[in-house]
Design an enzyme around this catalytic site. Structure first.
Site, PDB file in Angstrom:
ATOM      1  N   ASP A  67     -38.597 -30.190 -44.945  1.00 27.60           N
ATOM      2  CA  ASP A  67     -38.457 -31.164 -46.035  1.00 27.60           C
ATOM      3  C   ASP A  67     -39.505 -32.267 -45.952  1.00 27.60           C
ATOM      4  O   ASP A  67     -40.230 -32.390 -44.970  1.00 27.60           O
ATOM      5  CB  ASP A  67     -37.035 -31.762 -46.037  1.00 27.60           C
ATOM      6  CG  ASP A  67     -36.562 -32.184 -44.646  1.00 27.60           C
ATOM      7  OD1 ASP A  67     -37.394 -32.251 -43.724  1.00 27.60           O
ATOM      8  OD2 ASP A  67     -35.362 -32.445 -44.483  1.00 27.60           O
ATOM      9  N   ASP A 136     -23.698 -36.588 -42.743  1.00 34.09           N
ATOM     10  CA  ASP A 136     -22.828 -36.088 -43.820  1.00 34.09           C
ATOM     11  C   ASP A 136     -22.800 -34.555 -43.837  1.00 34.09           C
ATOM     12  O   ASP A 136     -22.342 -33.945 -44.792  1.00 34.09           O
ATOM     13  CB  ASP A 136     -23.283 -36.640 -45.187  1.00 34.09           C
ATOM     14  CG  ASP A 136     -24.731 -36.279 -45.513  1.00 34.09           C
ATOM     15  OD1 ASP A 136     -25.361 -35.523 -44.735  1.00 34.09           O
ATOM     16  OD2 ASP A 136     -25.231 -36.756 -46.556  1.00 34.09           O
ATOM     17  N   HIS A 138     -25.536 -32.610 -43.699  1.00 36.82           N
ATOM     18  CA  HIS A 138     -26.689 -31.952 -44.338  1.00 36.82           C
ATOM     19  C   HIS A 138     -27.564 -31.236 -43.325  1.00 36.82           C
ATOM     20  O   HIS A 138     -27.602 -31.580 -42.146  1.00 36.82           O
ATOM     21  CB  HIS A 138     -27.494 -32.936 -45.205  1.00 36.82           C
ATOM     22  CG  HIS A 138     -28.299 -33.973 -44.494  1.00 36.82           C
ATOM     23  ND1 HIS A 138     -28.172 -35.320 -44.757  1.00 36.82           N
ATOM     24  CD2 HIS A 138     -29.252 -33.875 -43.552  1.00 36.82           C
ATOM     25  CE1 HIS A 138     -29.031 -35.989 -44.002  1.00 36.82           C
ATOM     26  NE2 HIS A 138     -29.694 -35.138 -43.249  1.00 36.82           N
ATOM     27  N   GLU A 143     -28.061 -31.896 -49.283  1.00 37.84           N
ATOM     28  CA  GLU A 143     -26.970 -32.869 -49.232  1.00 37.84           C
ATOM     29  C   GLU A 143     -25.669 -32.255 -49.756  1.00 37.84           C
ATOM     30  O   GLU A 143     -25.693 -31.242 -50.465  1.00 37.84           O
ATOM     31  CB  GLU A 143     -27.343 -34.079 -50.097  1.00 37.84           C
ATOM     32  CG  GLU A 143     -28.517 -34.891 -49.553  1.00 37.84           C
ATOM     33  CD  GLU A 143     -28.141 -35.844 -48.428  1.00 37.84           C
ATOM     34  OE1 GLU A 143     -27.283 -35.495 -47.585  1.00 37.84           O
ATOM     35  OE2 GLU A 143     -28.712 -36.950 -48.383  1.00 37.84           O
TER      36      GLU A 143
HETATM   37  C1  GLP Z   1     -32.979 -36.186 -41.720  1.00 31.93           C
HETATM   38  C2  GLP Z   1     -33.695 -34.855 -41.833  1.00 31.93           C
HETATM   39  C3  GLP Z   1     -32.859 -33.739 -41.269  1.00 31.93           C
HETATM   40  C4  GLP Z   1     -32.322 -34.140 -39.931  1.00 31.93           C
HETATM   41  C5  GLP Z   1     -31.379 -35.297 -40.079  1.00 31.93           C
HETATM   42  C6  GLP Z   1     -30.751 -35.754 -38.793  1.00 31.93           C
HETATM   43  O1  GLP Z   1     -32.259 -36.527 -42.825  1.00 31.93           O
HETATM   44  N1  GLP Z   1     -34.069 -34.536 -43.165  1.00 31.93           N
HETATM   45  O2  GLP Z   1     -33.635 -32.556 -41.212  1.00 31.93           O
HETATM   46  O3  GLP Z   1     -31.661 -33.062 -39.323  1.00 31.93           O
HETATM   47  O4  GLP Z   1     -32.128 -36.376 -40.627  1.00 31.93           O
HETATM   48  O5  GLP Z   1     -31.611 -36.624 -38.137  1.00 31.93           O
HETATM   49  P1  GLP Z   1     -31.418 -37.182 -36.691  1.00 31.93           P
HETATM   50  O6  GLP Z   1     -31.789 -36.063 -35.774  1.00 31.93           O
HETATM   51  O7  GLP Z   1     -32.377 -38.320 -36.601  1.00 31.93           O
HETATM   52  O8  GLP Z   1     -29.999 -37.592 -36.555  1.00 31.93           O
END
Ligand code: GLP
Length: 236
Positions: A67, A136, A138, A143
């Site tokens: 992404d 959440d 995702h 989402e």
């Molecule tokens: C972001 C990314 C995700 C990631 C998520 C969790 O929103 N788009 O791909 O898995 O955050 O991030 P973190 O590992 O910092 O908790």
């Protein structure tokens, strides 16, 4: 799903890097699906170490990222392209032209999504897709929604995601982009193997819901229940 629990984040990172390294070592032209966020940072550090010590040649690797934020240029420190260059690409020998991240600056987001899906199909899917987990539920930026979306698509981020990611933007919530482009569930589910990395007790509840509750687009990661070859590495 194979689940391995670790006491420490450093162990999760070493195990994750070992799994990525195995895919690189066993495939002549490996395609890695990569993720951003804080969870895989330790894994990238380990991979860089392995590369520097001569264990891991990445010359034949292709990468596709999940992404990208809309409206952030490649040089913006919080763009995912910049994150990937900083954490991995600038320290290893993956040819930069074989590293793919959606273009968040594309004037026509729909055209960019179609272009990215064309690229993913041409590559034939990832040999290994690394995933983190949002608070959440995702994965990528898929989402919670009324239905799963399979192609690459533009999304409006949830308030919870914007709040969670504000920490990277020096707490200035207004600067967190509201939109992103994400690989959809189609390309994620077509990966040959999936490596789900979850670190932090604050994610234990959403993880349990995703793995043990019903498969529902309201908890996007729950879709992973439907497929084999998922390894979950978890640390508190
Ligand atoms: C972001 C990314 C995700 C990631 C998520 C969790 O929103 N788009 O791909 O898995 O955050 O991030 P973190 O590992 O910092 O908790």
């Amino acid at each position: 799903m194979k689940r391995v629990d670790f006491d420490h984040y450093s162990q999760l990172s070493a195990a994750a890097a070992a799994m990525v390294a195995a895919v690189i070592l066993e495939n002549p032209a490996p395609v890695l699906g990569l993720a951003t966020g804080s969870t895989p940072v330790g894994m990238y550090e380990e991979l860089v170490r392995m590369h520097r010590s001569g264990v891991l040649d990445m010359a034949h690797v292709t990468t596709v990222n999940l992404d990208e934020y809309c409206g952030l240029s490649e040089s913006h420190p919080q763009s995912y392209r910049c994150f990937m260059n900083r954490q991995l690409f600038s320290h290893v020998n993956i040819p930069l032209e074989r590293t793919f991240v959606p273009n968040g600056m594309a004037a026509d987001a729909d055209a960019e999504c179609a272009r990215y899906d064309g690229l993913l199909s041409a590559l034939g899917g990832a040999d290994l897709q690394v995933l983190g987990l949002g608070h959440d539920g995702h994965i990528g930026f898929n989402e919670p929604a009324a239905a799963f979306t399979y192609p690459t698509h533009a999304v409006t981020l949830t308030e919870q995601t914007i709040q969670a990611n504000a920490r990277f933007f020096e707490g200035i919530e207004q600067q967190v982009p509201r939109k992103a482009i994400t690989m959809g569930m189609g390309a994620i589910m077509l990966a040959k193997k999936i490596l789900l990395l979850v670190s932090g007790g604050d994610k234990a509840a959403i993880l349990a819901e995703a793995l043990q509750g019903p498969v529902t687009p309201r908890i996007p990661a729950s879709i992973l229940q439907l497929r084999p070859n998922v390894t979950l590495l978890y640390s508190k």
